[in-house]
Scaffold this motif. Structure first.
Motif, PDB file in Angstrom:
ATOM      1  N   LEU A  74       0.971  -1.384  -0.029  1.00  0.00           N
ATOM      2  CA  LEU A  74      -0.028   0.377   0.194  1.00  0.00           C
ATOM      3  C   LEU A  74       0.708   1.046   0.020  1.00  0.00           C
ATOM      4  N   LEU A  75       1.916   1.140   0.703  1.00  0.00           N
ATOM      5  CA  LEU A  75       2.968   2.354   0.965  1.00  0.00           C
ATOM      6  C   LEU A  75       3.241   2.621  -0.356  1.00  0.00           C
ATOM      7  N   ALA A  76       3.590   1.900  -0.992  1.00  0.00           N
ATOM      8  CA  ALA A  76       4.606   1.849  -1.952  1.00  0.00           C
ATOM      9  C   ALA A  76       3.495   2.153  -3.552  1.00  0.00           C
ATOM     10  N   VAL A  77       2.290   2.394  -3.993  1.00  0.00           N
ATOM     11  CA  VAL A  77       0.835   2.599  -4.596  1.00  0.00           C
ATOM     12  C   VAL A  77       1.274   3.753  -4.180  1.00  0.00           C
ATOM     13  N   LEU A  78       0.821   4.347  -3.251  1.00  0.00           N
ATOM     14  CA  LEU A  78       1.079   5.740  -2.489  1.00  0.00           C
ATOM     15  C   LEU A  78       1.941   6.480  -3.389  1.00  0.00           C
ATOM     16  N   ALA A  79       3.197   6.076  -2.995  1.00  0.00           N
ATOM     17  CA  ALA A  79       4.348   6.988  -2.814  1.00  0.00           C
ATOM     18  C   ALA A  79       5.101   6.862  -4.636  1.00  0.00           C
ATOM     19  N   ALA A  80       4.484   5.901  -5.110  1.00  0.00           N
ATOM     20  CA  ALA A  80       4.960   5.552  -6.559  1.00  0.00           C
ATOM     21  C   ALA A  80       4.826   6.564  -7.218  1.00  0.00           C
ATOM     22  N   PRO A  81       3.460   7.374  -7.686  1.00  0.00           N
ATOM     23  CA  PRO A  81       3.732   9.093  -8.565  1.00  0.00           C
ATOM     24  C   PRO A  81       4.634   9.519  -7.769  1.00  0.00           C
ATOM     25  N   PRO A  82       4.860  10.144  -6.788  1.00  0.00           N
ATOM     26  CA  PRO A  82       5.963  11.191  -6.204  1.00  0.00           C
ATOM     27  C   PRO A  82       7.464  10.659  -6.730  1.00  0.00           C
ATOM     28  N   LEU A  83       8.217   9.243  -6.518  1.00  0.00           N
ATOM     29  CA  LEU A  83       8.971   8.209  -6.392  1.00  0.00           C
ATOM     30  C   LEU A  83       9.777   8.855  -7.877  1.00  0.00           C
ATOM     31  N   ARG A  84       8.215   8.452  -9.260  1.00  0.00           N
ATOM     32  CA  ARG A  84       9.506   8.987 -10.267  1.00  0.00           C
ATOM     33  C   ARG A  84       9.343  10.267 -10.723  1.00  0.00           C
ATOM     34  N   LEU A  85       9.936  11.223  -9.868  1.00  0.00           N
ATOM     35  CA  LEU A  85       9.777  12.534  -9.924  1.00  0.00           C
ATOM     36  C   LEU A  85      11.334  12.740  -9.622  1.00  0.00           C
ATOM     37  N   LEU A  86      11.507  11.541  -8.567  1.00  0.00           N
ATOM     38  CA  LEU A  86      13.036  11.848  -8.224  1.00  0.00           C
ATOM     39  C   LEU A  86      14.779  11.719  -8.909  1.00  0.00           C
ATOM     40  N   PRO A  87      15.605  11.697  -8.685  1.00  0.00           N
ATOM     41  CA  PRO A  87      16.304  11.387  -9.691  1.00  0.00           C
ATOM     42  C   PRO A  87      16.931  10.114  -9.745  1.00  0.00           C
ATOM     43  N   GLY A  88      17.828   9.427 -10.449  1.00  0.00           N
ATOM     44  CA  GLY A  88      17.667   8.468 -10.514  1.00  0.00           C
ATOM     45  C   GLY A  88      18.319   7.384  -9.681  1.00  0.00           C
ATOM     46  N   ARG A  89      19.210   7.800  -8.802  1.00  0.00           N
ATOM     47  CA  ARG A  89      20.202   7.849  -7.791  1.00  0.00           C
ATOM     48  C   ARG A  89      19.245   7.985  -6.569  1.00  0.00           C
ATOM     49  N   PRO A  90      18.793   8.293  -5.464  1.00  0.00           N
ATOM     50  CA  PRO A  90      18.003   7.990  -5.186  1.00  0.00           C
ATOM     51  C   PRO A  90      16.586   7.583  -5.275  1.00  0.00           C
ATOM     52  N   ARG A  91      16.293   7.918  -6.431  1.00  0.00           N
ATOM     53  CA  ARG A  91      15.018   6.608  -6.590  1.00  0.00           C
ATOM     54  C   ARG A  91      14.867   4.597  -6.455  1.00  0.00           C
ATOM     55  N   HIS A  92      16.140   4.830  -7.309  1.00  0.00           N
ATOM     56  CA  HIS A  92      16.859   3.248  -6.836  1.00  0.00           C
ATOM     57  C   HIS A  92      16.877   2.909  -5.982  1.00  0.00           C
ATOM     58  N   ALA A  93      18.015   3.597  -4.715  1.00  0.00           N
ATOM     59  CA  ALA A  93      18.340   3.927  -3.488  1.00  0.00           C
ATOM     60  C   ALA A  93      17.242   3.019  -2.737  1.00  0.00           C
ATOM     61  N   LEU A  94      15.482   3.777  -3.388  1.00  0.00           N
ATOM     62  CA  LEU A  94      14.573   4.119  -2.201  1.00  0.00           C
ATOM     63  C   LEU A  94      13.778   2.614  -2.619  1.00  0.00           C
ATOM     64  N   VAL A  95      13.812   2.525  -4.179  1.00  0.00           N
ATOM     65  CA  VAL A  95      13.652   0.843  -4.142  1.00  0.00           C
ATOM     66  C   VAL A  95      13.651  -0.328  -4.185  1.00  0.00           C
ATOM     67  N   ARG A  96      15.512  -0.016  -3.885  1.00  0.00           N
ATOM     68  CA  ARG A  96      16.352  -1.094  -3.479  1.00  0.00           C
ATOM     69  C   ARG A  96      15.724  -1.341  -2.311  1.00  0.00           C
ATOM     70  N   ALA A  97      15.196  -0.142  -0.939  1.00  0.00           N
ATOM     71  CA  ALA A  97      14.932  -0.792   0.815  1.00  0.00           C
ATOM     72  C   ALA A  97      14.243  -1.045   0.452  1.00  0.00           C
ATOM     73  N   TRP A  98      12.964  -0.488  -0.435  1.00  0.00           N
ATOM     74  CA  TRP A  98      11.372  -1.107  -0.407  1.00  0.00           C
ATOM     75  C   TRP A  98      10.834  -2.699  -0.587  1.00  0.00           C
ATOM     76  N   ALA A  99      12.026  -3.129  -1.574  1.00  0.00           N
ATOM     77  CA  ALA A  99      11.749  -4.137  -2.285  1.00  0.00           C
ATOM     78  C   ALA A  99      12.830  -5.349  -0.386  1.00  0.00           C
ATOM     79  N   THR A 100      13.912  -4.615  -0.887  1.00  0.00           N
ATOM     80  CA  THR A 100      13.885  -5.201   0.785  1.00  0.00           C
ATOM     81  C   THR A 100      12.757  -5.996   1.766  1.00  0.00           C
ATOM     82  N   ALA A 101      12.557  -4.740   2.237  1.00  0.00           N
ATOM     83  CA  ALA A 101      11.962  -5.203   3.546  1.00  0.00           C
ATOM     84  C   ALA A 101      10.700  -5.449   2.542  1.00  0.00           C
ATOM     85  N   LEU A 102       9.830  -5.494   1.446  1.00  0.00           N
ATOM     86  CA  LEU A 102       9.077  -6.391   1.123  1.00  0.00           C
ATOM     87  C   LEU A 102       9.149  -8.390   1.224  1.00  0.00           C
TER      88      LEU A 102
END
Length: 313
Positions: free
Chosen positions: A40-68
């Motif tokens: 649910l957090l990922a669904v809500l955060a996806a639109p603003p997340l796509r606005l971030l530059p590549g490096r911080p966006r990828h870091a957050l995706v890695r952290a979220w997927a690892t947590a999942l």
């Protein structure tokens, strides 16, 4: 369903049974609740997340997927380095829907998935917002358009993950790599990154059966089986990239990537279980590739009775 679609001989009954003592029901429910909250957090955060530059966006995706994966009781072991940024075609063997967050935890990228995934509750919306490229698997005439879309994405500098087997296998054996997606790498002039995935039991290192998502296994059943499993370790091996120009055609490129993912030159994934020989598919030749006999009766007295047509991505 079209006869040219990739299939596998794996079934839940033969390939996805619990091993050892399962986790208690309260723990399984807690795991699923945590996973649902993260989705649910990922669904809500996806639109603003796509606005971030590549490096911080990828870091957050890695952290979220690892947590999942951690919420589901799965720990990750990574071998190899992702290497420099830039467009590349990432190709991996396919065992489960868990492969998607597993790859994202190591190498965030866009995914190529069957169109049915877009209709999945919550997960479908999340996949769409993550930039997933969808393919209509039952329409072979749509394949050139898919390859063209994939090529444009690679040219734009995206990393795109494809599971070239076209169907999930349980991990005890693997299917042949379909070649169509490799044409996009050739057209875009980008490297191919082979990735080898495996799920093992932390206790003894043997292959874990619970994560396999094969045959007519419902998603809810798979989720519950994984939530009740104990000591699963996901293993990701990033193999050396295949540079552009090393292989002149998609047939040779697919063969090289398949050998890298298998880690050998076609020997069985486990003793007594043969890999399925590679045959021309309808995407390469005007003939249908029908499912072969089960590989599991080579190692078990209970052969798989039905073919797997699972392709979460």
């Amino acid at each position: 369903m079209s006869v040219w679609l990739p299939t596998a001989p794996c079934t839940p009954e033969a390939c996805a049974a619990h091993q050892g003592r399962p986790a208690g029901v309260p723990r399984a429910v807690a795991r699923l609740a945590c996973a649902a909250a993260l989705l649910l957090l990922a669904v809500l955060a996806a639109p603003p997340l796509r606005l971030l530059p590549g490096r911080p966006r990828h870091a957050l995706v890695r952290a979220w997927a690892t947590a999942l994966l951690g919420a589901l009781g799965i720990r990750i072991t990574v071998h190899g380095s992702p290497g420099p940024a830039g467009g590349r075609l990432v190709v991996a063997n396919h065992i489960s829907w868990v492969d998607i967050p597993l790859v994202a935890a190591v190498l965030p990228c866009r995914m190529l998935a069957k169109s049915e995934v877009g209709a999945w509750p919550v997960l479908g919306r999340l996949a769409a917002r993550a930039g997933t490229l969808f393919i209509e698997r039952d329409r072979i005439r749509a394949l050139p358009h898919t390859v063209d879309t994939l090529t444009r994405s690679l040219l734009a500098g995206d990393r795109v993950t494809v599971f070239p087997e076209g169907s999930t296998w349980c991990g005890r054996a693997q299917g042949p790599f379909r070649r169509a997606a490799f044409q996009a790498a050739l057209d875009a002039g980008v490297p191919v990154q082979p990735v080898r995935l495996a799920y093992r039991l932390a206790a003894d290192g043997s292959l874990a059966a619970a994560p396999a998502f094969v045959g007519d296994d419902p998603l809810t059943t798979s989720l519950w089986r994984i939530a009740r499993a104990r000591g699963i370790r996901a293993e990701v091996r990033l193999m050396p990239r295949i540079p552009p120009g090393r292989h002149p055609d998609r047939r040779d490129l697919a063969r090289a990537a398949q050998a890298a993912v298998r880690g050998d030159t076609g020997e069985p994934a486990l003793p007594g279980i043969p890999t399925q020989p590679s045959k021309p598919s309808a995407t390469d030749k005007d003939s249908a590739n029908r499912p072969s006999a089960s590989v599991h009766h080579w190692a078990s007295s209970s052969p798989a009775a039905a073919s797997s047509r699972r392709t979460p991505s």
